[in-house]
Design an enzyme around this catalytic site. Structure first.
Site, PDB file in Angstrom:
ATOM      1  N   PHE A 261       0.854  -1.190   0.000  1.00 35.71           N
ATOM      2  CA  PHE A 261       0.000   0.000   0.000  1.00 35.71           C
ATOM      3  C   PHE A 261       0.886   1.235   0.000  1.00 35.71           C
ATOM      4  O   PHE A 261       2.062   1.151   0.371  1.00 35.71           O
ATOM      5  CB  PHE A 261      -0.870  -0.008   1.263  1.00 35.71           C
ATOM      6  CG  PHE A 261      -2.353   0.106   0.994  1.00 35.71           C
ATOM      7  CD1 PHE A 261      -2.999  -0.837   0.209  1.00 35.71           C
ATOM      8  CD2 PHE A 261      -3.111   1.133   1.548  1.00 35.71           C
ATOM      9  CE1 PHE A 261      -4.370  -0.742  -0.017  1.00 35.71           C
ATOM     10  CE2 PHE A 261      -4.483   1.232   1.325  1.00 35.71           C
ATOM     11  CZ  PHE A 261      -5.108   0.297   0.543  1.00 35.71           C
TER      12      PHE A 261
ATOM     13  N   LEU B 156     -15.462   6.317  -2.991  1.00 38.10           N
ATOM     14  CA  LEU B 156     -14.075   5.859  -2.922  1.00 38.10           C
ATOM     15  C   LEU B 156     -13.735   4.738  -3.910  1.00 38.10           C
ATOM     16  O   LEU B 156     -14.506   3.808  -4.118  1.00 38.10           O
ATOM     17  CB  LEU B 156     -13.794   5.359  -1.499  1.00 38.10           C
ATOM     18  CG  LEU B 156     -12.324   5.058  -1.201  1.00 38.10           C
ATOM     19  CD1 LEU B 156     -11.504   6.338  -1.233  1.00 38.10           C
ATOM     20  CD2 LEU B 156     -12.191   4.392   0.158  1.00 38.10           C
TER      21      LEU B 156
ATOM     22  N   HIS C 244     -11.523  12.711   2.235  1.00 36.56           N
ATOM     23  CA  HIS C 244     -11.623  11.357   2.755  1.00 36.56           C
ATOM     24  C   HIS C 244     -11.457  11.248   4.263  1.00 36.56           C
ATOM     25  O   HIS C 244     -12.124  10.443   4.916  1.00 36.56           O
ATOM     26  CB  HIS C 244     -10.548  10.512   2.058  1.00 36.56           C
ATOM     27  CG  HIS C 244     -10.595   9.057   2.369  1.00 36.56           C
ATOM     28  ND1 HIS C 244     -11.733   8.302   2.183  1.00 36.56           N
ATOM     29  CD2 HIS C 244      -9.664   8.202   2.860  1.00 36.56           C
ATOM     30  CE1 HIS C 244     -11.480   7.044   2.538  1.00 36.56           C
ATOM     31  NE2 HIS C 244     -10.247   6.962   2.970  1.00 36.56           N
TER      32      HIS C 244
END
Lengths: 579, 268
Positions: A124, A253, A352
């Site tokens: 990630f 998202l 977000h």
């Protein structure tokens, strides 16, 4: 009959407000420590934003990359947060996340597996190891359901669809909370020795957001009104990949796992533009960098037709995509008529996450108000100037657990004769009912204007003149919001609910803007066009907001606590000087 | 609808202008307004945009015409299961119901789920489901396990764990909808949860007696209505209910097993 006797009253040792990952984990821990626990949430149980978390949960359990350990996770988190993190929180988070994840498995969670049957981990952004434990792209659902199904067997009393509008104090200490049932609009009082705030973020103040209606900074403002401090409000994360077409889905998202699994970002000319902005990490750079890169590509005329970038994972093959990113596949197929196994998605930044929030003690999650604790997105410190993907779910578990433990300990030691102030109750009631007597605008119209303002003037890139303009406009919007008119009854009336939420969003928007004005540099999620460089001097302080005795706002810069010598050794010296 | 034609036009339009240019026509919605004492359909005209879903239309009404219109929603991306309703008589998630799947020359009717008591407008009282869930024996791990599981062994359980608790399956189930046997019956959602627990490779609890008596799995006559409405495409009937029914039958009704048990009852 006293004023209070008119109301429905519930009593608990610990009251947890918010039932996402942090709230549920806090309630479980408090309950396990032998106190009576109440859990209040605005939606039904299991619908909090945690359910929408997709990519995974970061924990250095080193199942895939054997050399990963807490120190590496700690370093990644501090570097990602541009050295503005509360280092104590970052240390505890990196050390305790593995145990919290394994505990979920012992409670029934089923993560994807490695070949040898252990929990699988994926790469990630900003994580230097394959670290994210996941379940396809629905990790949050697995987590919330596991916590929910654990919690309901522990004797926790759950109060669903209930909104808290005021925290109550007795002699400066937490004594309870006041709120209303969404279903019938009746008011309710909770007496509690300790309260954990776990109410999430503030995304709904922005027009393009991945957040649902619930994220209106309720907890931050409840705490502020009760005398707690707000830390680093300027740091609002724009996730680089939200949906941008068709109109109805703008902001939804698109998980970072698409990039984690090998997704490639290109501009309208087919150029893989991350080569230009971060050639080393490319698509797996941190969210602040990727979001800014997409923005710049558009500003310079290389954006895609709907103003974003192309994100392509189709080279991985249909079977792999459907297995690892099933909800992305369905989301695009059903909502945007795009088959992501065959071609690229169109994506762009979406508001977000809030790195800032309530200032807490790094170990106990205690705020400056005795008996008041905060965990999860509502609390600040762990993520510094920018959060790494996957560090939110682990934050919820680590600090949710800690807040539950310390709230229970506090409650056990505190007096059971806490009093509810009648005047406070009368005031809280009046503040909610007054909307029905107003004659102003529709609350949704004011909300829309707030969202436009924050999006356009306090968004990804900021300048002094924009921020000053926003401050002026926020004063006008505050005034309009006070006068909004509510039709209908108090029974399940979303307009009325919005009227209250709006006050919180506007107030926190002021915090964001005031803090952004004072940070005259660019760092992490805070980018100033007029101050494009990172200023090492500015890594030495946090913005702290507190209410003055006369009700006005006080904002000051407070020095960051110094990292211990042992932890400093983890970084190169030049890094610590230039941070 | 002439979506394709408009798409062509839009591709060249500057990003900021797309909102306005996409208003194609109006759709007529008839939405239930009322509470437990009754109510009626109210007509609302809603401008249609490309890619719009029923929930967008309900939000339009809320923001512009009737701010007190009650509706539950959260993620708007079919991940939370909050916005279940009956659209033209069919149970669906409103966030997944595209307007271009409907004939916009006819009105679109939106009603709350039928099998649960109405609170107000599109919100109904689903509390019963949360009560049922509490009665299920939770995950009970085997002792001395090293927590290794192969992906193959958990694939089928992960299917059950996709459930987003929209309760569309509960809403459409005949045992609940037509016979209102709620006190004797748990419903498809909770058979799915039990299947996920019973088939978990490391679970050690036994829920078969509860399935047979408290949860009334025998009342299900496998019409597959639940499977048809599941927004997560969980094969509720084939993969959860039927295997559970088989386990219950094996335990309690299999004549050979029953004979065997009687014969050796002195052993127990």
């Amino acid at each position: 009959m006293s004023v209070i006797d008119r109301f429905e009253i519930h009593e608990h040792d610990v009251l947890v407000i918010g039932a996402g990952g942090a709230g549920l984990r806090a309630a479980i821990e408090a309950s396990a420590n032998g106190v009576s626990v109440g859990l209040v949430c605005k939606s039904l149980l299991g619908k909090a934003h945690t359910v929408m978390a997709e990519g995974g949960i970061a924990a250095a359990i080193s199942n895939v990359d054997k050399h990963d350990d807490w120190k590496t996770h700690f370093k990644d988190t501090i570097r990602g947060g541009k050295f503005l993190n509360n280092w104590k929180m970052a240390e505890l988070h990196a050390k305790e996340a593995p145990e919290r994840v394994l505990e979920l498995e012992r409670w029934g969670a089923l993560f994807d597996r490695t070949q040898d049957g252990k929990i699988l981990q994926r790469p990630f952004g900003g994580h230097t190891c394959k670290r994210l434990c996941h379940v396809g792209d629905r990790t949050g659902l697995e987590m919330i359901r596991t916590l929910q199904d654990k919690g309901i067997h522990m004797g926790i009393e759950v109060y669903m669809e209930c909104t808290i509008t005021k925290l109550l104090k007795d002699n400066g200490k937490t004594s309870g909370a006041f709120g209303y049932w969404r279903e019938n609009g009746r008011f309710v009082i909770f007496k509690a020795k300790a309260i954990v705030l776990a109410t999430g973020g503030v995304g709904k103040a922005y027009k393009v957001t991945s957040n649902s209606w619930e994220y209106t900074s309720d907890g931050q403002i409840l705490a502020y009104n009760a005398g707690a401090e707000i830390l680093d409000a300027e740091f609002v994360q724009f996730h680089p990949t939200g949906m941008i077409w068709p109109p109805g889905v703008i902001g939804i998202l698109v998980t970072e796992a698409v990039r984690g699994e090998g997704g490639i970002l290109t501009n309208k000319d087919g150029f893989r533009f991350m080569e230009k902005y971060d050639p080393e990490r490319m698509e797996l750079s941190t969210r602040d960098v990727v979001a800014r890169s997409i923005y710049m590509e558009n500003k310079e005329g290389r954006g895609t037709p709907h103003g974003g970038a192309f994100l392509d994972i189709s080279h991985k093959g249909a079977d792999y995509i459907k297995k690892k990113l099933p909800s992305m596949y369905h989301q695009f197929k059903e909502l945007a008529d795009v088959d992501i196994t065959k071609g690229p998605m169109e994506v762009g930044p979406t508001c977000h996450y809030s790195m800032g929030g309530i200032r807490v003690d790094g170990e106990t999650t205690a705020t400056s108000v005795p008996g008041l604790f905060a965990a999860g997105e509502v609390a600040a410190g762990l993520h510094g100037a920018n959060r790494l993907g996957g560090n939110s779910l682990s934050d919820l578990l680590v600090f949710g657990c800690r807040s539950g433990l310390y709230a229970a300990e506090y409650a056990k030691k505190s007096s059971s004769n806490l009093k509810i102030d009648e005047q406070e109750i009368q005031l809280a009631e009046k503040e909610m009912i007054r909307f029905f007597e107003n004659n102003g605008e529709n609350p949704y119209t004011v909300h829309k204007d707030l969202q436009e303002l924050m999006q356009n003037y306090v968004g990804i890139f900021r300048t002094e003149s924009d921020l000053q303009y926003a401050i002026k406009e926020l004063v006008k919007i505050t005034d309009r919001a006070k006068k909004v008119k509510i039709d209908g009854s108090r029974m399940y009336n979303p307009g009325w609910h919005m009227a209250y939420d709006l006050q919180n969003m506007i107030q926190y928007s002021q915090f964001i803007t005031e803090s952004a004005i004072r940070r005259k540099e660019s760092r992490g999620a805070h980018s100033r066009i007029d101050f494009p460089e990172t200023d090492p001097e500015c890594s030495k302080w946090n913005n702290v907001i507190k209410m003055n005795d006369d009700g006005s706002m006080n904002i000051r810069q407070e020095p960051l606590s110094q990292m211990s010598e042992e932890l400093k050794k983890l970084f190169e010296e030049k890094e610590l000087v230039k941070k | 609808m002439t979506t394709s034609m408009l798409e062509k036009e839009d591709t060249d339009a500057p990003a900021g202008r797309l909102y306005k240019r996409n208003i194609m026509k109006e759709a007529i919605f008839k939405i239930f307004r009322g509470d437990k004492n009754g109510g009626s359909e109210v007509e609302y005209k809603v401008p249609v945009e490309e890619g719009m879903v029923v929930l967008d239309a309900v939000h339009y009404v809320q923001k512009n015409i009737a701010p007190d219109l009650a509706v539950r929603w959260n993620c708007k991306a079919a991940k939370c299961g909050s916005c279940s309703a009956e659209v033209n008589g069919k149970p669906r998630l409103m966030c997944k119901s595209r307007l271009d799947d409907f004939d916009l020359n006819k009105e679109i009717k939106v009603y709350p789920m039928k099998s649960f008591p109405v609170i107000k407008d599109l919100a109904c009282d689903v509390l019963w489901n949360f009560e049922v869930n509490k009665k299920i024996t939770p995950f009970t791990p085997k002792g001395n396990t090293d927590w290794k599981m192969s992906q193959r062994d958990i694939d089928r359980v992960q299917e059950f764990r996709k459930c987003i608790e929209c309760f569309a399956c509960q809403n459409v189930c005949h045992v609940i909808r037509e016979h209102d046997l709620k006190p004797k019956f748990a419903g498809p959602r909770f058979f799915v949860r039990v299947a996920g627990l019973e088939m978990h490779p490391l679970d050690n609890a036994d829920r078969l007696e509860a399935l047979k008596s408290d949860m009334g799995i025998g009342l299900c006559n496998i019409t597959k209505c639940c499977t048809e409405v599941c927004p997560e495409d969980i094969h509720i009937t084939d993969n959860a209910i039927i295997p559970l029914k088989e386990r219950v039958v094996d335990r309690f009704y299999d004549p050979l097993r029953m004979f065997f048990r009687k014969l050796f009852s002195w052993l127990f």
